[in-house]
Design a protein around this motif. Structure first.
Motif, PDB file in Angstrom:
ATOM      1  N   PHE A 197    -127.986  13.805 -10.439  1.00 62.44           N
ATOM      2  CA  PHE A 197    -127.340  12.882 -10.777  1.00 62.44           C
ATOM      3  C   PHE A 197    -128.091  11.818 -11.853  1.00 62.44           C
ATOM      4  O   PHE A 197    -127.651  11.321 -12.791  1.00 62.44           O
ATOM      5  CB  PHE A 197    -127.128  11.642  -9.544  1.00 62.44           C
ATOM      6  N   PHE A 198    -129.631  11.417 -11.638  1.00 63.93           N
ATOM      7  CA  PHE A 198    -130.499  10.832 -12.484  1.00 63.93           C
ATOM      8  C   PHE A 198    -130.664  11.357 -13.559  1.00 63.93           C
ATOM      9  O   PHE A 198    -131.613  12.566 -13.567  1.00 63.93           O
ATOM     10  CB  PHE A 198    -131.441  10.358 -11.608  1.00 63.93           C
ATOM     11  N   THR A 199    -130.559  11.245 -14.774  1.00 66.02           N
ATOM     12  CA  THR A 199    -130.928  12.080 -16.018  1.00 66.02           C
ATOM     13  C   THR A 199    -131.715  11.433 -17.068  1.00 66.02           C
ATOM     14  O   THR A 199    -132.159  11.928 -17.890  1.00 66.02           O
ATOM     15  CB  THR A 199    -129.489  12.381 -16.842  1.00 66.02           C
ATOM     16  N   GLY A 200    -132.006   9.670 -16.875  1.00 68.11           N
ATOM     17  CA  GLY A 200    -132.937   9.347 -17.872  1.00 68.11           C
ATOM     18  C   GLY A 200    -132.819   7.867 -17.770  1.00 68.11           C
ATOM     19  O   GLY A 200    -132.111   7.481 -16.685  1.00 68.11           O
ATOM     20  N   LEU A 201    -133.458   7.002 -18.493  1.00 61.70           N
ATOM     21  CA  LEU A 201    -133.595   5.739 -18.672  1.00 61.70           C
ATOM     22  C   LEU A 201    -132.133   5.002 -18.878  1.00 61.70           C
ATOM     23  O   LEU A 201    -131.572   5.277 -19.882  1.00 61.70           O
ATOM     24  CB  LEU A 201    -134.146   5.253 -20.009  1.00 61.70           C
ATOM     25  N   PHE A 202    -131.724   4.566 -17.762  1.00 59.13           N
ATOM     26  CA  PHE A 202    -130.146   3.984 -17.774  1.00 59.13           C
ATOM     27  C   PHE A 202    -129.380   5.135 -17.835  1.00 59.13           C
ATOM     28  O   PHE A 202    -128.058   4.701 -18.334  1.00 59.13           O
ATOM     29  CB  PHE A 202    -130.095   2.733 -18.512  1.00 59.13           C
ATOM     30  N   GLU A 203    -129.434   6.436 -17.748  1.00 53.25           N
ATOM     31  CA  GLU A 203    -128.595   7.519 -17.753  1.00 53.25           C
ATOM     32  C   GLU A 203    -128.513   8.012 -16.581  1.00 53.25           C
ATOM     33  O   GLU A 203    -129.244   8.334 -15.759  1.00 53.25           O
ATOM     34  CB  GLU A 203    -129.214   8.282 -19.090  1.00 53.25           C
ATOM     35  N   THR A 204    -127.051   8.513 -16.326  1.00 54.80           N
ATOM     36  CA  THR A 204    -126.723   9.126 -15.178  1.00 54.80           C
ATOM     37  C   THR A 204    -125.959  10.246 -15.602  1.00 54.80           C
ATOM     38  O   THR A 204    -125.389  10.413 -16.847  1.00 54.80           O
ATOM     39  CB  THR A 204    -125.804   8.506 -14.255  1.00 54.80           C
ATOM     40  N   ALA A 205    -125.483  11.264 -14.877  1.00 53.51           N
ATOM     41  CA  ALA A 205    -124.513  12.424 -15.102  1.00 53.51           C
ATOM     42  C   ALA A 205    -123.081  11.975 -14.840  1.00 53.51           C
ATOM     43  O   ALA A 205    -122.226  12.814 -15.127  1.00 53.51           O
ATOM     44  CB  ALA A 205    -124.873  13.543 -13.857  1.00 53.51           C
ATOM     45  N   LEU A 206    -123.002  10.579 -14.877  1.00 53.45           N
ATOM     46  CA  LEU A 206    -121.549  10.154 -14.870  1.00 53.45           C
ATOM     47  C   LEU A 206    -120.773  10.488 -16.232  1.00 53.45           C
ATOM     48  O   LEU A 206    -121.526   9.972 -17.015  1.00 53.45           O
ATOM     49  CB  LEU A 206    -121.431   8.667 -14.290  1.00 53.45           C
ATOM     50  N   GLU A 207    -119.830  10.702 -16.007  1.00 52.26           N
ATOM     51  CA  GLU A 207    -118.787  11.095 -17.585  1.00 52.26           C
ATOM     52  C   GLU A 207    -118.315   9.596 -17.770  1.00 52.26           C
ATOM     53  O   GLU A 207    -118.077   8.784 -16.993  1.00 52.26           O
ATOM     54  CB  GLU A 207    -117.816  11.993 -17.074  1.00 52.26           C
ATOM     55  N   THR A 208    -117.815   9.378 -18.873  1.00 52.57           N
ATOM     56  CA  THR A 208    -117.223   8.144 -19.394  1.00 52.57           C
ATOM     57  C   THR A 208    -115.983   7.857 -18.804  1.00 52.57           C
ATOM     58  O   THR A 208    -115.117   8.807 -18.311  1.00 52.57           O
ATOM     59  CB  THR A 208    -116.919   8.376 -20.786  1.00 52.57           C
ATOM     60  N   GLY A 209    -116.172   6.654 -17.836  1.00 50.35           N
ATOM     61  CA  GLY A 209    -114.917   6.376 -17.132  1.00 50.35           C
ATOM     62  C   GLY A 209    -114.900   6.908 -15.523  1.00 50.35           C
ATOM     63  O   GLY A 209    -113.986   6.510 -14.991  1.00 50.35           O
ATOM     64  N   GLU A 210    -116.009   7.505 -15.427  1.00 47.92           N
ATOM     65  CA  GLU A 210    -116.132   8.207 -14.017  1.00 47.92           C
ATOM     66  C   GLU A 210    -116.596   7.201 -12.911  1.00 47.92           C
ATOM     67  O   GLU A 210    -117.358   6.434 -13.324  1.00 47.92           O
ATOM     68  CB  GLU A 210    -116.974   9.448 -13.944  1.00 47.92           C
ATOM     69  N   ILE A 211    -116.008   7.079 -11.656  1.00 46.63           N
ATOM     70  CA  ILE A 211    -116.354   6.067 -10.759  1.00 46.63           C
ATOM     71  C   ILE A 211    -116.923   6.289  -9.568  1.00 46.63           C
ATOM     72  O   ILE A 211    -116.442   7.315  -8.912  1.00 46.63           O
ATOM     73  CB  ILE A 211    -115.070   5.256 -10.402  1.00 46.63           C
ATOM     74  N   ILE A 212    -118.242   5.961  -9.284  1.00 44.02           N
ATOM     75  CA  ILE A 212    -118.625   6.241  -7.899  1.00 44.02           C
ATOM     76  C   ILE A 212    -117.856   5.738  -6.749  1.00 44.02           C
ATOM     77  O   ILE A 212    -117.458   4.682  -6.673  1.00 44.02           O
ATOM     78  CB  ILE A 212    -120.058   5.802  -7.923  1.00 44.02           C
ATOM     79  N   ALA A 213    -117.403   6.571  -5.754  1.00 38.80           N
ATOM     80  CA  ALA A 213    -116.844   6.185  -4.611  1.00 38.80           C
ATOM     81  C   ALA A 213    -117.539   5.890  -3.238  1.00 38.80           C
ATOM     82  O   ALA A 213    -117.148   4.991  -2.515  1.00 38.80           O
ATOM     83  CB  ALA A 213    -115.412   7.046  -4.197  1.00 38.80           C
ATOM     84  N   ARG A 214    -118.478   6.723  -2.952  1.00 36.67           N
ATOM     85  CA  ARG A 214    -119.289   6.614  -2.018  1.00 36.67           C
ATOM     86  C   ARG A 214    -120.415   7.500  -2.162  1.00 36.67           C
ATOM     87  O   ARG A 214    -120.357   8.511  -2.920  1.00 36.67           O
ATOM     88  CB  ARG A 214    -118.604   7.055  -0.729  1.00 36.67           C
ATOM     89  N   ILE A 215    -121.286   7.395  -1.269  1.00 36.13           N
ATOM     90  CA  ILE A 215    -122.728   8.184  -1.219  1.00 36.13           C
ATOM     91  C   ILE A 215    -122.721   8.539   0.393  1.00 36.13           C
ATOM     92  O   ILE A 215    -122.829   7.907   1.293  1.00 36.13           O
ATOM     93  CB  ILE A 215    -123.769   7.197  -1.482  1.00 36.13           C
ATOM     94  N   VAL A 216    -123.097   9.986   0.293  1.00 32.56           N
ATOM     95  CA  VAL A 216    -123.269  10.762   1.676  1.00 32.56           C
ATOM     96  C   VAL A 216    -124.747  11.075   1.869  1.00 32.56           C
ATOM     97  O   VAL A 216    -125.361  11.681   1.050  1.00 32.56           O
ATOM     98  CB  VAL A 216    -122.531  11.898   1.854  1.00 32.56           C
ATOM     99  N   PHE A 217    -125.350  10.387   2.571  1.00 28.25           N
ATOM    100  CA  PHE A 217    -126.954  10.564   2.972  1.00 28.25           C
ATOM    101  C   PHE A 217    -127.045  11.569   4.290  1.00 28.25           C
ATOM    102  O   PHE A 217    -126.480  11.048   5.340  1.00 28.25           O
ATOM    103  CB  PHE A 217    -127.522   9.169   3.266  1.00 28.25           C
ATOM    104  N   PRO A 218    -127.560  12.654   4.092  1.00 22.32           N
ATOM    105  CA  PRO A 218    -127.800  13.600   5.128  1.00 22.32           C
ATOM    106  C   PRO A 218    -129.042  12.951   5.963  1.00 22.32           C
ATOM    107  O   PRO A 218    -129.899  12.213   5.300  1.00 22.32           O
ATOM    108  CB  PRO A 218    -128.467  14.762   4.692  1.00 22.32           C
TER     109      PRO A 218
END
Lengths: 161, 266
Positions: free
Chosen positions: B145-166
């Motif tokens: 997910f985390f790819t760099g300074l203020f950068e993530t794997a999110l595509e343009t317009g993609e929205i995070i809905a939830r996070i699942v923590f084991p």
């Protein structure tokens, strides 16, 4: 872009047409004349603009007015009046929890939330609860004393802030 | 009068459609970064698409195997949630250390992750626990997910809905806050997970990263003593008026040992 919003401020319904970029604090001060909420830094650091939004303390300079659509806002004007101060306001006066007074409205609003979470707070709880509020006079000692006293008063009365 | 347009869609689909139609749109979550950024004129988007009107993005659920946190859940809700405190106390502690009470009432986990600030706390928990970020279109493993300074794997317009923590066997979080801002100069989230030990560092590099060699040192036992003598190279670490890269490297080692030593069982 102008947006029509409806919300409740200090128990009264408000209908306003605001630019999408207007901050909640500017709606309160400029549109509604509620100048008790102060603007210190306008970037979320100082806490002078703290109000309650649906019962939770927020910095009104980091909330857009349009985000308050449908919400209930309480400002310092919604607490007490000079003849019948809110218990937290009364404690700040009694214990001289202010020097210049600029940060005081935000301190009082933040103190109310910390007293709801910690009805019998330690001094550490009080300082942590006011972590988002700065006093440039550095009058923190008496502010902590005032909140401690307000907790004791509210505890005696059996009422919450 | 500004030209800023404001939208409050009631579904993820509607939000994505508004984003696709905008000139230079931004999603608005809790606004604790974006609103000050707008005030400082560091950004001037055409449209704000407020995610607050979408049902199902706020709340916490789960059991002894995993905890699910909705993307629009404020930090303060996570910090005080009974389920989180019982099963992953280090996660509740991390949430309660972010910003200040007012910021925790508004700021959201999803907003923080999408922003990927180099000194944000949430990325350390997401990477340290090996969580999965679920969006409106796919599931993304924390390691991707985390790819760099203020950068993530999110595509343009993609929205995070939830996070699942084991839920880990145990986890701990240790941080050194910058005195004024409270952001960590360096912080480490340590977890003993079903897949092995994990150590995630925030505040010290361009974005959160793992200490994979140090994790191997812990594979024989989740004991801070096994980290004794391990040192991180300062190359590429952040340096500013708060702390040099060398000092941050030193803090990472200290925080790693403290996070492991203080790890609470789930």
């Amino acid at each position: 872009m102008t947006v029509d919003i409806r919300l409740t401020v200090n128990g009264a319904p408000v209908h306003a047409a605001v630019d999408a970029a207007v901050l909640l604090v500017d709606l309160l001060r400029e549109h509604l004349g509620l100048t008790g909420t102060h603007v210190g830094c306008e970037t979320g650091h100082c806490g002078a603009c703290t109000v309650e939004l649906d019962g939770r303390a927020v910095k009104a300079c980091t909330v857009l007015a349009v985000q308050a659509e449908g919400a209930s806002v309480t400002t310092i004007e919604g607490l007490g009046d000079p003849d019948a101060l809110d218990p937290v306001q009364a404690a700040f006066r009694e214990h001289h929890g202010l020097q210049c007074g600029f940060c005081t409205p935000g301190m009082v609003m933040a103190a109310r939330e910390l007293l709801r979470r910690h009805p019998a707070p330690s001094d550490e709880d009080i300082r942590r609860g006011l972590d988002g509020n700065l006093c440039r006079c550095t009058g923190y000692h008496n502010i902590v004393a005032a909140v401690r006293a307000a907790a004791a008063d509210l505890g005696r009365d059996g009422q919450g802030p | 009068m500004t030209g800023l347009r404001y939208h409050r869609p009631d579904s993820l689909t509607a939000a994505a459609e508004l984003f696709a139609a905008g000139d230079d749109p931004r999603y608005l979550a809790g606004g604790q970064t974006l609103v000050p950024v707008l005030r400082l004129r560091l950004d001037a988007p055409s449209d704000l698409i407020d995610l607050a009107g979408i049902d199902g993005l706020v709340g916490i659920s789960g059991d002894r195997r995993e905890i699910v946190v909705g993307a629009m859940t404020p930090h303060g809700i996570v910090a005080n949630d009974a389920l989180v405190r019982e099963h992953i106390p280090a996660l509740a502690g991390l949430a309660g250390a972010i910003g200040d009470p007012q910021v925790r009432n508004r700021g959201t986990i999803g907003g923080s992750l999408a922003n990927s600030d180099p000194a944000a706390d949430w990325p350390a928990a997401v990477l340290g626990l090996g969580a999965t970020v679920h969006t409106d279109r796919r599931a993304i493993a924390a390691d991707d997910f985390f790819t760099g300074l203020f950068e993530t794997a999110l595509e343009t317009g993609e929205i995070i809905a939830r996070i699942v923590f084991p839920v880990p066997r145990r986890a701990g979080y240790a941080r050194v806050p910058a005195p004024a801002s409270g952001f960590p100069l360096a912080a480490v989230f340590a977890a003993e997970t079903a897949g092995g030990p994990r150590l995630a560092v925030t505040g010290a590099g361009p974005c959160v990263f793992r200490l994979t060699e140090w994790e191997e040192a812990l594979s024989g036992g989740f004991d801070a003593g096994r980290l004794a003598g391990l040192a991180l190279a300062a190359d590429g670490l952040n340096h500013d008026h708060h702390a040099s890269a060398a000092y941050r490297a030193h803090l990472v080692a200290v925080m790693a040992r403290r996070a492991v030593a203080g790890a609470a069982p789930s």
